[in-house]
Scaffold this motif. Structure first.
Motif, PDB file in Angstrom:
ATOM      1  N   ARG A 196       0.820  -1.212   0.000  1.00 34.54           N
ATOM      2  CA  ARG A 196       0.000   0.000   0.000  1.00 34.54           C
ATOM      3  C   ARG A 196       0.857   1.267   0.000  1.00 34.54           C
ATOM      4  O   ARG A 196       0.375   2.345  -0.335  1.00 34.54           O
ATOM      5  CB  ARG A 196      -0.967  -0.003   1.185  1.00 34.54           C
ATOM      6  CG  ARG A 196      -0.306  -0.019   2.543  1.00 34.54           C
ATOM      7  CD  ARG A 196      -1.297  -0.285   3.667  1.00 34.54           C
ATOM      8  NE  ARG A 196      -2.401   0.671   3.635  1.00 34.54           N
ATOM      9  CZ  ARG A 196      -3.398   0.656   4.523  1.00 34.54           C
ATOM     10  NH1 ARG A 196      -3.436  -0.260   5.482  1.00 34.54           N
ATOM     11  NH2 ARG A 196      -4.350   1.559   4.461  1.00 34.54           N
ATOM     12  N   ASN A 229       1.274   1.497  -3.840  1.00 37.69           N
ATOM     13  CA  ASN A 229       0.005   1.441  -4.577  1.00 37.69           C
ATOM     14  C   ASN A 229      -1.124   1.155  -3.594  1.00 37.69           C
ATOM     15  O   ASN A 229      -1.376  -0.004  -3.255  1.00 37.69           O
ATOM     16  CB  ASN A 229       0.058   0.356  -5.660  1.00 37.69           C
ATOM     17  CG  ASN A 229      -1.274   0.212  -6.391  1.00 37.69           C
ATOM     18  OD1 ASN A 229      -2.119   1.102  -6.349  1.00 37.69           O
ATOM     19  ND2 ASN A 229      -1.465  -0.916  -7.059  1.00 37.69           N
ATOM     20  N   PRO A 230      -1.823   2.193  -3.125  1.00 41.66           N
ATOM     21  CA  PRO A 230      -2.894   2.002  -2.148  1.00 41.66           C
ATOM     22  C   PRO A 230      -3.975   1.028  -2.619  1.00 41.66           C
ATOM     23  O   PRO A 230      -4.657   0.412  -1.796  1.00 41.66           O
ATOM     24  CB  PRO A 230      -3.464   3.420  -1.966  1.00 41.66           C
ATOM     25  CG  PRO A 230      -2.339   4.324  -2.352  1.00 41.66           C
ATOM     26  CD  PRO A 230      -1.621   3.612  -3.454  1.00 41.66           C
ATOM     27  N   ASP A 231      -4.135   0.874  -3.933  1.00 39.08           N
ATOM     28  CA  ASP A 231      -5.165  -0.018  -4.485  1.00 39.08           C
ATOM     29  C   ASP A 231      -4.568  -1.313  -5.023  1.00 39.08           C
ATOM     30  O   ASP A 231      -5.080  -1.898  -5.977  1.00 39.08           O
ATOM     31  CB  ASP A 231      -5.930   0.706  -5.600  1.00 39.08           C
ATOM     32  CG  ASP A 231      -6.604   1.973  -5.105  1.00 39.08           C
ATOM     33  OD1 ASP A 231      -7.227   1.922  -4.032  1.00 39.08           O
ATOM     34  OD2 ASP A 231      -6.494   3.016  -5.787  1.00 39.08           O
ATOM     35  N   SER A 236      -7.079  -4.312  -5.550  1.00 41.07           N
ATOM     36  CA  SER A 236      -8.130  -4.201  -6.567  1.00 41.07           C
ATOM     37  C   SER A 236      -7.598  -3.769  -7.932  1.00 41.07           C
ATOM     38  O   SER A 236      -8.164  -4.120  -8.970  1.00 41.07           O
ATOM     39  CB  SER A 236      -9.202  -3.201  -6.106  1.00 41.07           C
ATOM     40  OG  SER A 236      -8.621  -1.940  -5.817  1.00 41.07           O
ATOM     41  N   GLU A 237      -6.506  -3.003  -7.942  1.00 40.91           N
ATOM     42  CA  GLU A 237      -5.931  -2.520  -9.194  1.00 40.91           C
ATOM     43  C   GLU A 237      -4.407  -2.683  -9.175  1.00 40.91           C
ATOM     44  O   GLU A 237      -3.666  -1.709  -9.041  1.00 40.91           O
ATOM     45  CB  GLU A 237      -6.292  -1.050  -9.414  1.00 40.91           C
ATOM     46  CG  GLU A 237      -7.792  -0.781  -9.530  1.00 40.91           C
ATOM     47  CD  GLU A 237      -8.110   0.697  -9.690  1.00 40.91           C
ATOM     48  OE1 GLU A 237      -7.225   1.447 -10.163  1.00 40.91           O
ATOM     49  OE2 GLU A 237      -9.220   1.098  -9.323  1.00 40.91           O
ATOM     50  N   GLU A 257     -10.625  -1.116   3.763  1.00 41.80           N
ATOM     51  CA  GLU A 257     -11.738  -1.242   2.829  1.00 41.80           C
ATOM     52  C   GLU A 257     -11.776  -2.597   2.132  1.00 41.80           C
ATOM     53  O   GLU A 257     -12.797  -2.974   1.530  1.00 41.80           O
ATOM     54  CB  GLU A 257     -11.694  -0.126   1.780  1.00 41.80           C
ATOM     55  CG  GLU A 257     -10.462  -0.097   0.903  1.00 41.80           C
ATOM     56  CD  GLU A 257      -9.341   0.768   1.470  1.00 41.80           C
ATOM     57  OE1 GLU A 257      -8.504   1.227   0.674  1.00 41.80           O
ATOM     58  OE2 GLU A 257      -9.305   0.967   2.709  1.00 41.80           O
ATOM     59  N   HIS A 258     -10.680  -3.365   2.207  1.00 39.72           N
ATOM     60  CA  HIS A 258     -10.644  -4.670   1.551  1.00 39.72           C
ATOM     61  C   HIS A 258     -10.735  -5.836   2.534  1.00 39.72           C
ATOM     62  O   HIS A 258     -10.873  -6.994   2.111  1.00 39.72           O
ATOM     63  CB  HIS A 258      -9.357  -4.813   0.735  1.00 39.72           C
ATOM     64  CG  HIS A 258      -9.260  -3.878  -0.421  1.00 39.72           C
ATOM     65  ND1 HIS A 258     -10.113  -3.944  -1.506  1.00 39.72           N
ATOM     66  CD2 HIS A 258      -8.413  -2.848  -0.675  1.00 39.72           C
ATOM     67  CE1 HIS A 258      -9.792  -2.998  -2.377  1.00 39.72           C
ATOM     68  NE2 HIS A 258      -8.768  -2.320  -1.898  1.00 39.72           N
TER      69      HIS A 258
END
Length: 259
Positions: A97, A100-102, A105-106, A208-209
């Motif tokens: 994170r 890449n915080p996402d 998901s991405e 959030e995940h």
């Protein structure tokens, strides 16, 4: 698991939360004196206060695993206050994170990772293990004994799409650990690796995940590290070196070796 650790002195990096705190708690509950280190003084003091309230022998030491002066000062404090060390646990690390915080998901390809982000993670997760061990191993060599446990991750993480630089940092941890084990074999200093065995409910997974991952795959409790780290700190593991132990499979690992 009944491995008494009275009289043992252990230091854990990255111990203010997650896997580090779970291991610190387990070692202290088994009777060890435990020095918890981390960069954040506030988080560290909060964690240690919780253990001390339970009358566990826990102590805080602010230390940055990327800073050689910070590490050297910690070594001298351990020498002065406790006269040496029996177990060093390299656990401090940062996750995907940070680049890449996402990442869940991405996932992004390696060529989109910034050079600064790559260096920062490697400096913490891999170079940090090297710097801390290089400094503290002096105590072990003086004593003629000691144990080192390097926390790593599943091999799948080292190959997963979008996992640069975290995957390479842990692949490096494995290689570093195996070479350390050989370099220190004749010095009666054992080096082993320990990993949870799956995704673990720590701060490395974005909030959030967490629920989605729990529903799809499940998340291990950091306490999965408790029994194996106590075993690795105890006399029961004397002479064991160069091993890679999966915490979630620890009971079967023990059974197979009849330890």
């Amino acid at each position: 698991m009944g491995y008494p650790l009275q009289g043992k002195r252990a230091l854990i990096t990255g111990a203010s939360s997650g896997l580090g705190l779970a291991m610190a708690e387990a070692l202290a509950e088994a009777g060890a004196t435990v020095i918890l280190t981390a960069r954040s003084a506030e988080k560290l003091e909060t964690a240690v206060a919780c253990l001390v309230r339970r009358q566990l022998d826990a102590h805080a030491r602010v230390m940055d695993v990327r800073d050689e002066q910070s590490i050297a000062a910690a070594v001298e404090e351990v020498r002065r206050r406790w006269g040496g060390l029996d177990l060093l646990v390299n656990n401090a690390g940062i996750g995907m994170r940070t680049v890449n915080p996402d990442f869940l998901s991405e996932p992004q390809p390696f060529y989109k990772v910034s050079a600064a982000g790559f260096r920062d993670l490697i400096d913490t997760n891999l170079t940090g293990y090297f710097l801390v061990t290089k400094a503290f191993v002096v105590l072990f060599l003086e004593q003629g004994r000691g144990k080192i446990v390097n926390i790593t991750m599943n091999h799948a993480t080292m190959r997963r799409k979008g996992f640069v630089p975290y995957g390479p940092s842990r692949a490096g941890t494995d290689s570093l650990s195996l070479i350390m084990a050989e370099d220190l074999r004749e010095a009666n200093v054992q080096v082993n690796m320990l990993l949870p065995g799956g995704a673990t409910e720590t701060g490395m997974i974005p909030e959030e995940h967490k629920e989605t991952i729990k529903a799809q795959f499940g998340l291990l409790n950091p306490a999965v590290m408790a029994d194996p780290i106590v075993f690795l700190a105890s006399k029961a593991s004397d002479g064991l070196t160069g091993e890679r132990i999966v915490a979630s499979e620890f009971p079967e690992w023990l059974r197979q070796r009849e330890l």
